[in-house]
Design a protein around this motif. Structure first.
Motif, mmCIF file in Angstrom:
data_model
loop_
_atom_site.group_PDB
_atom_site.id
_atom_site.type_symbol
_atom_site.label_atom_id
_atom_site.label_comp_id
_atom_site.label_asym_id
_atom_site.label_seq_id
_atom_site.Cartn_x
_atom_site.Cartn_y
_atom_site.Cartn_z
ATOM 1 N N ASP A 34 -8.191 -1.050 6.857
ATOM 2 C CA ASP A 34 -7.812 0.360 6.811
ATOM 3 C C ASP A 34 -7.936 0.886 5.373
ATOM 4 N N ASN A 75 0.839 -1.201 0.000
ATOM 5 C CA ASN A 75 0.000 0.000 0.000
ATOM 6 C C ASN A 75 0.877 1.256 0.000
ATOM 7 N N ASP A 76 1.786 1.285 -0.961
ATOM 8 C CA ASP A 76 2.699 2.397 -1.161
ATOM 9 C C ASP A 76 1.965 3.548 -1.854
ATOM 10 N N PRO A 77 2.254 4.815 -1.486
ATOM 11 C CA PRO A 77 1.561 5.944 -2.135
ATOM 12 C C PRO A 77 1.679 5.950 -3.654
ATOM 13 N N LYS A 126 -4.829 -2.363 12.303
ATOM 14 C CA LYS A 126 -3.696 -2.174 11.395
ATOM 15 C C LYS A 126 -3.177 -3.480 10.822
ATOM 16 N N GLN A 138 -6.181 2.757 3.761
ATOM 17 C CA GLN A 138 -4.911 2.857 3.038
ATOM 18 C C GLN A 138 -4.686 1.656 2.104
ATOM 19 N N ASN A 139 -5.442 0.590 2.314
ATOM 20 C CA ASN A 139 -5.353 -0.585 1.451
ATOM 21 C C ASN A 139 -6.333 -0.560 0.277
ATOM 22 N N ASP A 140 -7.128 0.504 0.156
ATOM 23 C CA ASP A 140 -8.215 0.521 -0.827
ATOM 24 C C ASP A 140 -7.716 0.434 -2.265
ATOM 25 N N ASN A 141 -6.547 1.011 -2.568
ATOM 26 C CA ASN A 141 -6.042 0.944 -3.943
ATOM 27 C C ASN A 141 -5.771 -0.495 -4.360
#
Length: 367
Positions: A273, A241-243, A325, A275-278
């Motif tokens: 979380d 989950n890297d930007p 997390k 942040q994992n949506d992508n």
């Protein structure tokens, strides 16, 4: 797909079976099942397992399980050791995952951590090495003079394996899942060219999975340099989950990888979380194309101690990671929220039992 009969009825009865297996319900008391050769083995040669892995549309009910760093956890063996890999072979597991690092004199060895002071002893008296000692600070001959510790940190007679020794041990016996661990090798196309070329020279490409962070363009370069077709190599790109991993970027990369014959991806989805949506967003497209995706089912303990939510490891205190997390230790969450079809696990036998009840260990159901 064939009717699973009693297995299907058991699957419907056993909600929450990850916990049930530990307490011996659902007909799978863990201790009673733990005998060599009774690990949900497919009884297929390594090449056939890799073929099933590459062809989800033909084998939709098959989930490949790789023993994480070998099968070391139950028998208190050193991770990534000859004994741990032999244990996986003896139990009839699908696959062993290994970690590859480079020594000071440019040799490739099998070891996970960059630092050596926890899992190595200087001698059989268990004399510790200096803190912050690094693998890449020693030559191969120096490393061979040290002794590996087991998961309880007891010293053993086991020595570090070279990559060549490891490949010779598993050839024609079990699938190998190979991963570079040095930061400067994880996405190094020259390193992957060496590894894939070595597997090719040993006649092991058909029983091997290679994973890493190579871009599609760099992977295309490797194939071209070696004169290989993408159908001859099983490469699994690893996405976090890297930007930088936006949905457009991931979609573009995966389209390129597909054109190179890539059939599977490691998606490190750690929890619910956002942040994992992508990573979650690309799953429908993977399903549509019959691509496999999987990851490591992180549990709270390792050979070194306890895993915390962000990956820092201390002595295990019996607690579990923060579920907000880190949920990868929960199989019901992993397989209930995503349709993972390969898993790297420190509990491979138990996972095989779990997946058998869930109807996800039958490579020939549709034949």
């Amino acid at each position: 797909m064939k009717e699973l009969g009693n297995k299907g009825r058991s699957r419907r009865r056993c909600a929450g079976i990850a916990a049930a297996l530990y307490i011996g319900t659902c007909g799978f008391p863990a201790a009673a099942q733990m005998i060599p050769g009774n690990c949900g083995a497919t009884n297929m040669p390594p090449e056939s397992i890799v073929n099933a892995f590459r062809n989800r549309e033909v084998y939709p009910s098959f989930t490949m399980i790789c023993a994480h760093r070998g099968f070391w956890s139950m028998a208190h063996l050193p991770q990534n050791s000859q004994l741990a890999f032999q244990e996986a072979i003896d139990w009839g597991l699908d696959c062993v995952e290994n970690d590859i690092r480079k020594t000071a004199d440019g040799q490739y060895v099998i070891f996970h951590d960059a630092k050596m002071d926890v899992m190595f002893a200087k001698d059989l008296s268990n004399t510790p090495l200096p803190s912050n000692t690094q693998i890449n600070q020693y030559t191969l001959s120096q490393l061979k003079s040290f002794f590996l510790r087991d998961r309880l940190l007891n010293v053993t007679h086991e020595k570090i394996q070279t990559l060549d020794e490891h490949l010779d041990q598993i050839k024609d016996r079990i699938v190998g899942d190979h991963e570079f661990k040095d930061q400067d090798l994880m996405a190094n196309k020259e390193a992957f060219k060496y590894l894939i070329g070595l597997l090719q020279s040993k006649g092991m490409l058909s029983q091997s999975v290679i994973k890493g962070k190579l871009t599609a363009d760099d992977y295309a370069w490797v194939l071209n340099e070696l004169g290989l077709d993408g159908s001859e190599v099983t490469y699994t790109p690893k996405f976090f989950n890297d930007p930088k991993n936006t949905v457009p970027y991931l979609t573009s990369e995966i389209d390129k990888f597909r054109s190179l014959g890539v059939k599977a991806y490691e998606l490190v989805i750690t929890s619910d979380d956002p942040q994992n949506d992508n990573l979650r967003a690309i799953i429908p497209d993977l399903d549509l194309h019959h691509d496999r995706y999987g990851q490591f089912d992180l549990f709270p303990e390792s050979g070194r101690g306890r895993y915390k939510a962000m990956g820092d490891r201390n002595e295990w205190d019996g607690s579990t990671p923060d579920p907000l997390k880190e949920k990868r230790g929960d199989w019901d969450w992993i397989f209930g929220t995503q349709d993972y079809t390969f898993m790297i696990s420190d509990r491979p036998c138990l996972l095989a039992q779990y997946l058998s009840v869930m109807g996800k260990r039958y490579p020939f159901d549709n034949q």
